[in-house]
Design an enzyme around this catalytic site. Structure first.
Site, PDB file in Angstrom:
ATOM      1  N   THR A  28       0.841  -1.182   0.000  1.00  0.00           N
ATOM      2  CA  THR A  28       0.000   0.000   0.000  1.00  0.00           C
ATOM      3  C   THR A  28       0.884   1.241   0.000  1.00  0.00           C
ATOM      4  O   THR A  28       2.072   1.180   0.304  1.00  0.00           O
ATOM      5  CB  THR A  28      -0.913   0.021   1.229  1.00  0.00           C
ATOM      6  OG1 THR A  28      -0.083   0.095   2.413  1.00  0.00           O
ATOM      7  CG2 THR A  28      -1.771  -1.230   1.301  1.00  0.00           C
ATOM      8  N   GLU A  76      -5.758  -3.467  -1.763  1.00  0.00           N
ATOM      9  CA  GLU A  76      -6.225  -4.687  -1.108  1.00  0.00           C
ATOM     10  C   GLU A  76      -7.311  -5.426  -1.880  1.00  0.00           C
ATOM     11  O   GLU A  76      -7.666  -6.548  -1.515  1.00  0.00           O
ATOM     12  CB  GLU A  76      -6.768  -4.341   0.293  1.00  0.00           C
ATOM     13  CG  GLU A  76      -5.724  -3.862   1.273  1.00  0.00           C
ATOM     14  CD  GLU A  76      -5.518  -2.352   1.259  1.00  0.00           C
ATOM     15  OE1 GLU A  76      -5.057  -1.810   2.276  1.00  0.00           O
ATOM     16  OE2 GLU A  76      -5.813  -1.721   0.220  1.00  0.00           O
ATOM     17  N   LYS A 110     -15.297  17.152  10.813  1.00  0.00           N
ATOM     18  CA  LYS A 110     -16.374  17.271  11.792  1.00  0.00           C
ATOM     19  C   LYS A 110     -16.323  18.658  12.409  1.00  0.00           C
ATOM     20  O   LYS A 110     -15.409  18.996  13.160  1.00  0.00           O
ATOM     21  CB  LYS A 110     -16.280  16.204  12.873  1.00  0.00           C
ATOM     22  CG  LYS A 110     -17.561  16.074  13.700  1.00  0.00           C
ATOM     23  CD  LYS A 110     -17.567  14.818  14.553  1.00  0.00           C
ATOM     24  CE  LYS A 110     -18.932  14.591  15.176  1.00  0.00           C
ATOM     25  NZ  LYS A 110     -18.959  13.370  16.010  1.00  0.00           N
ATOM     26  N   TRP A 121     -20.928  16.734  10.021  1.00  0.00           N
ATOM     27  CA  TRP A 121     -19.925  16.280   9.057  1.00  0.00           C
ATOM     28  C   TRP A 121     -19.910  17.155   7.811  1.00  0.00           C
ATOM     29  O   TRP A 121     -20.949  17.553   7.302  1.00  0.00           O
ATOM     30  CB  TRP A 121     -20.197  14.833   8.635  1.00  0.00           C
ATOM     31  CG  TRP A 121     -20.085  13.826   9.738  1.00  0.00           C
ATOM     32  CD1 TRP A 121     -21.088  13.114  10.304  1.00  0.00           C
ATOM     33  CD2 TRP A 121     -18.889  13.425  10.410  1.00  0.00           C
ATOM     34  NE1 TRP A 121     -20.601  12.289  11.293  1.00  0.00           N
ATOM     35  CE2 TRP A 121     -19.247  12.457  11.384  1.00  0.00           C
ATOM     36  CE3 TRP A 121     -17.537  13.783  10.293  1.00  0.00           C
ATOM     37  CZ2 TRP A 121     -18.324  11.852  12.217  1.00  0.00           C
ATOM     38  CZ3 TRP A 121     -16.606  13.183  11.128  1.00  0.00           C
ATOM     39  CH2 TRP A 121     -17.000  12.229  12.078  1.00  0.00           C
TER      40      TRP A 121
END
Length: 541
Positions: free
Chosen positions: A184, A327, A437, A442
């Site tokens: 990754t 992944e 936030k 949000w």
């Protein structure tokens, strides 16, 4: 009772046998520093089989990791096929990563031999030299002018192939054996290894042939601009072999002018890249004939609607969004206009294509709340996106298995916040670490970025959350002006107030010459947060 079907392995060798069956005449074109080389798929497969014999000559152990530092090229394609089919593990390495990350990755993988394009020697030589497990360094002369170091471990790719005029003896490979390894990008910590099986590679290649995903076919000319050193170039080289499609590989010639000329000259029908690539080509649209294009796919980060609209205006082909991860092989979802969208006007249909869309077959997704309960499939209720399937990692390879990234019942926790509607269409709201936030509510940085990049004066925009004493976090926007444009901050604020809630409007707009990028072409939110942190610390109390 078990079924009575033949137990035949789904392995990378199957892809080469498909080429033998009827596609040996099809072309593989590679851009080089001085022009192009043209080979046939038959040439590639024959050389890949001889490459398997080279690994025997070098005494590379079974299942050993074979590292590669290479551009998208014929030789890298030969490694894609020859290494896994010989029972070794192809380990593609991203030369754009920091040296300390590469040393960690190669040491964690215990790479036994490394193949490297000559043009990259100056970039990665000190890294290779620092890894104790490397016994051989095979240089692939791609026309680069870097001096080849005087090291007894260094050998030439073509010289090794010349020593092996015959293919290696057939090696039995079980479909669940390891085939390739990719780490990754390490955006949330140290890079971790994803170890793909032969079965997952073949299944993923088959998915890309599906008419409701990429629909790769024998008639296609595929140009993967996504690098072969990252997530198997999204599986496109393997899918092209399976379908018998021609390949155009851009090599080190990654300048926008080189890419767009190659798309035109070779009548490319399908191409894939990250938004930064398509944004770089945008000013050149209309300068060449791109009428052969049927599909242009974007992935890696959110697709700005304005960018897709610009491509459709110039070429007749809107950019199609996709979503996946290292992944997940990587494709999980691909933008598609379904029958339920047939009555929508053209702009609305393009917006459908600009979202990740429905998942590909055999991959399951679920969106859950903080307690792990599925959220409503109404297209508006968001939660954590989790995925599972035979092309999805079960755990990480190496010293860090990443147990916290997987649920107790075996689903991969993606780290993305998403919604799903009644027709199974995904919409990525944000990365969980990037969502802001503010005052207990949000704010989606992705939505703000898309709205900003739809403004004609803005070429690129990235939004991050900055610590705020009153609200907890507030958004800051980093913007790059379009060519010849000037950023009018009051005008941008008013523009956004007409499109998002007023309290979403960023507190600050910072003008940059370029948004910093990660090694895989995504906006580097880590760098931007550091810039914001430095700016707030320098402000008077």
């Amino acid at each position: 009772m078990r079924g009575l079907m033949q137990d035949r392995s789904l392995d990378v060798g199957l892809l080469m046998r498909r080429v033998d069956l009827g596609f040996r005449h099809k072309r593989v074109v590679t851009a080089t520093a001085s022009g192009e080389t043209v080979a046939t798929w038959g040439d590639v497969v024959d050389r890949a089989r001889r490459l398997s014999a080279v690994l025997d000559v070098l005494a590379v152990p079974e299942s050993a990791r074979v590292g590669t530092f290479g551009w998208n090229s014929q030789r890298h394609l030969e490694l894609y096929l020859g290494v896994p089919s010989a029972g070794r593990v192809l380990h593609t390495l991203n030369h754009r990563l920091f040296a300390h990350d590469l040393i960690h990755i190669m040491s964690d993988a215990a790479d036994d031999v490394v193949f490297v394009d000559r043009s990259l020697l100056g970039t990665v030589w000190d890294v290779i030299r620092a890894v104790a497990t490397v016994r051989w360094i095979v240089v692939m002369d791609d026309g680069g002018d870097q001096e080849i170091p005087a090291d007894p471990r260094v050998v030439d790719y073509e010289a090794l192939l010349a020593r092996c005029p015959e293919p290696a003896a057939a090696t039995y490979v079980d479909e669940n054996d390891a085939a390739s390894l990719c780490y990754t990008s390490g955006t949330t910590g140290r890079p971790r290894g994803v170890l793909y099986s032969h079965r997952s590679i073949v299944l993923h290649a088959m998915l890309l042939l599906g008419v409701d995903s990429f629909a790769i076919s024998e008639r296609d000319v595929v140009m993967p601009i996504v690098p072969m050193f990252h997530v198997n170039a999204w599986g496109l080289p393997y899918a092209a072999a399976l379908a018998g499609a021609e390949l155009v590989l851009p090599g080190p010639a990654m300048a926008p002018t080189d890419l767009i000329q190659r798309l035109s000259r070779h009548r490319v029908t399908f191409s894939a890249g990250v938004p930064a690539i398509w944004r770089g080509l945008e000013p050149l649209l209309g300068t060449v004939d791109l009428s052969s294009l049927r599909t242009v796919v974007s992935g890696g980060s959110a697709l700005p609607e304005a960018l897709s609209e610009s491509w459709e205006r110039a070429t007749g082909v809107p950019i199609t969004s996709s979503w996946g991860m290292t992944e997940t092989s990587p494709l999980v979802a691909c933008g598609r206009v379904s029958s339920v969208h047939d009555a929508l006007p053209a702009d609305a249909r393009r917006r459908v294509l600009g979202q990740p869309g429905p998942t590909v077959p055999v991959v399951d997704v679920r969106v859950v709340d903080g307690e792990g309960r599925p959220v409503a499939r109404d297209g508006t209720t968001s939660g954590e996106l989790q995925v599972a399937g035979p092309t999805v990692a079960a755990r990480y390879f190496g010293a860090d298995p990443g147990a916290s990234s997987f649920t107790d019942d075996g689903w991969l926790r993606t780290g993305d916040v998403a919604t799903v509607d009644e027709f199974g269409y995904l919409r990525i709201v944000d990365r969980s670490k990037d969502i802001i936030k503010s005052g207990g509510e949000w704010i989606s940085s992705v939505t703000l970025e898309n709205e900003l990049m739809a403004h004609p004066a803005v070429r690129e925009a990235a939004v991050v959350g900055v610590v705020d004493d009153r609200w907890g976090e507030r958004p800051w926007a980093y913007v790059v002006p379009a060519a010849g444009a000037r950023i009018d901050e009051p005008g941008l604020r008013e523009y956004l107030r007409e499109r998002v809630a007023s309290w979403w409007v960023p507190d600050r707009f910072v003008v940059l010459d370029e948004i910093p990028k990660t090694a895989t072409g995504k906006f580097s939110k880590v760098v931007l947060r550091d810039l914001a942190g430095s700016a707030t610390r320098s402000q008077p109390a």
